[in-house]
Design a protein around this motif. Structure first.
Motif, PDB file in Angstrom:
ATOM      1  N   ASP A 198      40.818  78.698 -19.241  1.00  0.00           N
ATOM      2  CA  ASP A 198      42.115  79.334 -19.216  1.00  0.00           C
ATOM      3  C   ASP A 198      42.486  80.308 -20.392  1.00  0.00           C
ATOM      4  O   ASP A 198      42.569  79.839 -21.410  1.00  0.00           O
ATOM      5  CB  ASP A 198      43.200  78.421 -18.616  1.00  0.00           C
ATOM      6  CG  ASP A 198      44.342  79.263 -18.142  1.00  0.00           C
ATOM      7  OD1 ASP A 198      44.521  80.142 -18.557  1.00  0.00           O
ATOM      8  OD2 ASP A 198      45.198  78.584 -17.303  1.00  0.00           O
ATOM      9  N   PRO A 199      42.836  81.537 -20.286  1.00  0.00           N
ATOM     10  CA  PRO A 199      43.035  82.313 -21.301  1.00  0.00           C
ATOM     11  C   PRO A 199      44.439  81.871 -22.024  1.00  0.00           C
ATOM     12  O   PRO A 199      44.476  81.786 -23.376  1.00  0.00           O
ATOM     13  CB  PRO A 199      43.150  83.820 -20.716  1.00  0.00           C
ATOM     14  CG  PRO A 199      42.351  83.858 -19.562  1.00  0.00           C
ATOM     15  CD  PRO A 199      42.360  82.527 -19.177  1.00  0.00           C
ATOM     16  N   LYS A 200      45.400  81.297 -21.197  1.00  0.00           N
ATOM     17  CA  LYS A 200      46.698  80.951 -21.848  1.00  0.00           C
ATOM     18  C   LYS A 200      46.242  79.658 -22.730  1.00  0.00           C
ATOM     19  O   LYS A 200      47.003  79.202 -23.628  1.00  0.00           O
ATOM     20  CB  LYS A 200      47.545  80.739 -20.728  1.00  0.00           C
ATOM     21  CG  LYS A 200      48.071  81.856 -20.007  1.00  0.00           C
ATOM     22  CD  LYS A 200      49.252  81.557 -18.909  1.00  0.00           C
ATOM     23  CE  LYS A 200      49.614  82.669 -18.251  1.00  0.00           C
ATOM     24  NZ  LYS A 200      50.539  82.301 -17.174  1.00  0.00           N
ATOM     25  N   VAL A 201      45.580  78.838 -22.161  1.00  0.00           N
ATOM     26  CA  VAL A 201      45.019  77.623 -22.821  1.00  0.00           C
ATOM     27  C   VAL A 201      44.456  77.978 -24.103  1.00  0.00           C
ATOM     28  O   VAL A 201      44.640  77.217 -25.028  1.00  0.00           O
ATOM     29  CB  VAL A 201      44.385  76.472 -21.861  1.00  0.00           C
ATOM     30  CG1 VAL A 201      43.596  75.356 -22.811  1.00  0.00           C
ATOM     31  CG2 VAL A 201      45.010  75.992 -20.729  1.00  0.00           C
ATOM     32  N   LYS A 202      43.303  78.838 -24.087  1.00  0.00           N
ATOM     33  CA  LYS A 202      42.806  79.290 -25.281  1.00  0.00           C
ATOM     34  C   LYS A 202      43.814  79.616 -26.359  1.00  0.00           C
ATOM     35  O   LYS A 202      43.468  79.419 -27.535  1.00  0.00           O
ATOM     36  CB  LYS A 202      41.714  80.335 -24.933  1.00  0.00           C
ATOM     37  CG  LYS A 202      40.568  79.913 -24.137  1.00  0.00           C
ATOM     38  CD  LYS A 202      39.578  80.968 -23.817  1.00  0.00           C
ATOM     39  CE  LYS A 202      38.544  80.701 -23.172  1.00  0.00           C
ATOM     40  NZ  LYS A 202      37.523  81.751 -22.977  1.00  0.00           N
ATOM     41  N   GLN A 203      44.814  80.683 -25.884  1.00  0.00           N
ATOM     42  CA  GLN A 203      45.628  81.006 -26.799  1.00  0.00           C
ATOM     43  C   GLN A 203      46.591  79.925 -27.523  1.00  0.00           C
ATOM     44  O   GLN A 203      46.660  79.714 -28.726  1.00  0.00           O
ATOM     45  CB  GLN A 203      46.552  82.163 -26.327  1.00  0.00           C
ATOM     46  CG  GLN A 203      47.635  82.684 -26.979  1.00  0.00           C
ATOM     47  CD  GLN A 203      48.890  82.182 -27.590  1.00  0.00           C
ATOM     48  OE1 GLN A 203      49.446  81.373 -26.692  1.00  0.00           O
ATOM     49  NE2 GLN A 203      49.351  82.144 -28.771  1.00  0.00           N
ATOM     50  N   LYS A 204      46.801  79.097 -26.559  1.00  0.00           N
ATOM     51  CA  LYS A 204      47.976  77.757 -27.050  1.00  0.00           C
ATOM     52  C   LYS A 204      46.894  77.000 -28.212  1.00  0.00           C
ATOM     53  O   LYS A 204      47.601  76.389 -28.975  1.00  0.00           O
ATOM     54  CB  LYS A 204      48.272  76.781 -25.939  1.00  0.00           C
ATOM     55  CG  LYS A 204      49.223  77.712 -25.031  1.00  0.00           C
ATOM     56  CD  LYS A 204      50.528  77.768 -25.678  1.00  0.00           C
ATOM     57  CE  LYS A 204      51.631  78.177 -24.560  1.00  0.00           C
ATOM     58  NZ  LYS A 204      53.020  78.212 -25.285  1.00  0.00           N
ATOM     59  N   SER A 236      51.715  73.678 -30.237  1.00  0.00           N
ATOM     60  CA  SER A 236      51.810  73.600 -28.668  1.00  0.00           C
ATOM     61  C   SER A 236      51.263  72.231 -28.308  1.00  0.00           C
ATOM     62  O   SER A 236      50.745  71.712 -29.151  1.00  0.00           O
ATOM     63  CB  SER A 236      50.651  74.784 -28.188  1.00  0.00           C
ATOM     64  OG  SER A 236      49.328  74.387 -28.513  1.00  0.00           O
ATOM     65  N   GLU A 248      49.234  71.687 -25.611  1.00  0.00           N
ATOM     66  CA  GLU A 248      47.808  72.011 -25.407  1.00  0.00           C
ATOM     67  C   GLU A 248      46.746  71.447 -26.774  1.00  0.00           C
ATOM     68  O   GLU A 248      45.844  70.791 -26.697  1.00  0.00           O
ATOM     69  CB  GLU A 248      47.159  73.463 -25.002  1.00  0.00           C
ATOM     70  CG  GLU A 248      47.885  73.720 -23.602  1.00  0.00           C
ATOM     71  CD  GLU A 248      49.290  74.180 -23.685  1.00  0.00           C
ATOM     72  OE1 GLU A 248      49.731  74.410 -22.564  1.00  0.00           O
ATOM     73  OE2 GLU A 248      49.931  74.200 -24.746  1.00  0.00           O
TER      74      GLU A 248
END
Length: 438
Positions: free
Chosen positions: A270-276, A229, A231
């Motif tokens: 941000d949950p999406k950033v955490k996942q990335k 990713s 990120e």
């Protein structure tokens, strides 16, 4: 250790169409599929296939090349056994932003030849790669037709029927499930960015995978998920980050400081950033030059201004040759080292967007074109961006080599999907035990 370094254990057979310089062919072979037939039209690409063995550990073996127009290929003449995988990327120019945009009307549209091959070979699986331009609104109806033809390849279109008329017939058959499973295919299309799978390049493509319906393959359980990713790459480049402390310790402090200053901010809440951030960092052009996967631990030697001016080969490495005349201007900006490279395209000079040019750490570097701080990428650097192993040598002058690379499938991206297809076929017992194939 890279999957591309592992000794390949044969699990099945394959046929490769539109092979080009061999990117997808190498990937499918790495997944364990023995090539029964490899077809390519371009003479220089055919020569590249001739001079590079499928397995560098077996230099006497060669690709079973059938050169020439795919429309002239007689599959019955060359293939007698079962075909497990049919792979290929039909010419993308009809649907590419860099082409004439004619789509289905373009004589270079070779999807009908993929369908003919499916009818005549009845492979267990199909892997097809093409440009994202297929998803453009003007081509989307025809792309849906492509998918329907792949679902029912044995329902051949009559010569007098338009593709729209044929599509209506196919959609009715699909809705009613009137075709026996051995004559149908389960098809899934995926829009992918090669950088998300470990390729040091932003390359947006469409991958189509099909399985014969009678095999009952659950592709969803094996469909590759993104592994890298942006990120995570940004996070690794913060001051003291792993990008600088593990792989690029020798980067000058002023360069590192400049890169860090230009990093975009991340919202760590941000949950999406955490996942990335749980994924591996995108790989960069600098990573490719230092060496990744098959080329790990083999950094490419520095290209001097003298080498650029005189077209010298550097360090005795094939295709690592300086090239003069690089230019930058508005709309023609260079690749930067600490990002994935731009999409490698089938050209050498005048490629829109500056895809063949790279910005250097040395801002005072003077190239033969009079500019400072940048130069053309060498063919070997472009090959590394396409994740071609260094032992692969392409035939022809620089322009032809760059064209072969631009038209290729990155080996690593192809390997990710080829290995997933192999695992999916194994899960339903569709591939024989390797020991029984000996």
């Amino acid at each position: 250790m890279s999957e591309l370094r592992q000794e390949c254990q044969e699990v099945g057979t394959c046929v490769e169409l539109f092979a080009g310089g061999g990117g997808l062919a190498m990937a499918v072979h790495t997944a364990g599929f023995r090539p029964l037939l490899v077809n390519e039209y371009a003479k220089r690409a055919c020569e590249s296939l001739r001079i590079n063995p499928p397995d560098p550990n077996r230099p006497d073996e060669r690709w079973p090349l059938v050169p020439g127009d795919v429309r002239d290929v007689d599959y019955g003449k060359h293939i007698t056994g079962e075909v497990d995988v049919l792979a290929g990327g039909p010419p993308c120019q009809p649907f590419s932003l860099g082409g004439a945009h004619k789509g289905v009307e373009d004589e270079r549209n070779m999807f009908p030849e993929m369908f003919r091959a499916i009818r005549e070979l009845s492979p267990k699986a199909v892997i097809c790669e093409n440009v994202r331009g297929l998803l453009r609104p003007s081509f989307k109806p025809y792309f849906k037709y492509i998918l329907n033809e792949m679902r029912l390849p044995f329902e051949k279109r009559s010569e007098e029927a338009s593709w729209e008329d044929h599509n209506e017939i196919l959609e009715k058959l699909i809705a009613n499930e009137d075709v026996e499973p051995s004559k149908r295919y389960f098809v899934r299309e995926m829009e992918v960015n090669a950088a998300d799978y470990g390729v040091p390049q932003i390359r947006n493509r469409v991958i189509i995978v099909a399985f014969r319906a009678d095999l009952n393959v659950n592709w969803g359980a094996f469909m590759p998920k993104e592994t890298h990713s942006e990120e995570s790459m940004i996070h690794s480049m913060r001051e003291g980050g792993s990008y600088w402390t593990e792989r690029h310790k020798e980067v000058p402090p002023e360069v590192r400081k400049r890169v860090i200053a230009n990093l975009p901010k991340l919202n760590y809440e941000d949950p999406k950033v955490k996942q990335k951030l749980t994924l591996t960092p995108w790989r960069t052009l600098r990573d490719a030059i230092v060496g990744i996967d098959e080329n790990e631990g083999r950094p490419l030697p520095y290209v001097t201004a003298e080498a650029v001016k005189n077209k010298f080969e550097i360090g005795g490495i094939r295709d690592h040759i300086g090239w003069p005349g690089a230019r930058t201007y508005a709309g023609h900006t260079p690749n930067v080292l600490d990002r994935p490279a731009k999409t490698v395209k089938a050209g050498v000079h005048g490629v829109p967007g500056g895809e063949s040019v790279m910005q250097l750490d040395d801002v005072d570097f003077v190239n033969d074109g009079g500019g400072t701080g940048y130069r053309y990428m060498t063919v070997r650097e472009a090959a590394r961006v396409m994740t071609f192993p260094d032992h692969v040598v392409l035939d022809g002058p620089r322009g032809e080599k760059m064209r072969q690379l631009g038209n290729a499938v990155p080996v690593k991206l192809g390997a990710v999907f080829s290995q997933a297809v192999a695992e999916a076929l194994k899960s339903v017992g569709a591939l024989k035990d390797p020991e029984k194939r000996k």
